[in-house]
Motif scaffolding. Structure first.
Motif, short mmCIF file in Angstrom:
data_model
loop_
_atom_site.label_atom_id
_atom_site.label_comp_id
_atom_site.label_asym_id
_atom_site.label_seq_id
_atom_site.Cartn_x
_atom_site.Cartn_y
_atom_site.Cartn_z
N THR A 173 -23.57 57.35 -6.52
CA THR A 173 -22.24 57.39 -7.10
C THR A 173 -22.15 58.49 -8.14
OG1 THR A 173 -22.81 55.81 -8.82
CG2 THR A 173 -21.90 54.93 -6.77
N SER A 174 -20.95 58.81 -8.50
CA SER A 174 -20.71 59.84 -9.50
C SER A 174 -19.68 59.35 -10.49
CB SER A 174 -20.22 61.11 -8.81
OG SER A 174 -19.84 62.05 -9.78
N SER A 175 -19.86 59.72 -11.73
CA SER A 175 -18.90 59.29 -12.74
C SER A 175 -17.62 60.13 -12.67
CB SER A 175 -19.51 59.38 -14.14
OG SER A 175 -19.87 60.72 -14.42
N ALA A 176 -17.73 61.35 -12.17
CA ALA A 176 -16.56 62.22 -12.05
C ALA A 176 -16.02 62.11 -10.62
CB ALA A 176 -16.94 63.66 -12.36
N ARG A 177 -14.98 61.34 -10.45
CA ARG A 177 -14.38 61.17 -9.14
C ARG A 177 -13.25 62.17 -8.96
NH1 ARG A 177 -15.04 55.50 -6.81
NH2 ARG A 177 -16.72 54.69 -8.04
N ARG A 178 -13.18 62.72 -7.77
CA ARG A 178 -12.10 63.66 -7.48
C ARG A 178 -10.86 62.88 -7.09
NH1 ARG A 178 -14.45 67.34 -3.03
NH2 ARG A 178 -16.16 65.89 -2.96
#
Length: 83
Positions: free
Chosen positions: A17-22
């Motif tokens: 997962t990534s904290s910066a979602r597009r």
């Protein structure tokens, strides 16, 4: 031991997962407006040049397939004479 398992679990979760979602722009309203517009273009060609290329390719393959099937049927119906 538990700390190592928890650390591996947290590390594996971070890689997935990534904290910066597009943020994805919702284009449904624009597409509805385009396809519902009454401009005389058939609906299967309103998508632009890509739709036209896909349509022509499909029609070409359909015609070639039909010709090939007719050729094979004629060849099967009229066998060669053995001399």
């Amino acid at each position: 031991m538990y700390r190592h398992i928890a650390a591996i679990h947290q590390l594996s979760r971070r890689t997935l997962t990534s904290s910066a979602r597009r943020q994805v722009e919702n284009k449904v309203a624009q597409k509805q407006k385009l396809f519902q517009e009454n401009n005389g273009i058939p609906v299967h060609l309103k998508g632009g040049a890509g739709d036209a290329i896909l349509y022509r390719t499909t029609m070409g393959l359909t015609i070639l397939g039909t010709v090939f099937v007719i050729y094979e049927l004629v060849k099967a119906a009229l066998p060669h004479k053995k001399e």
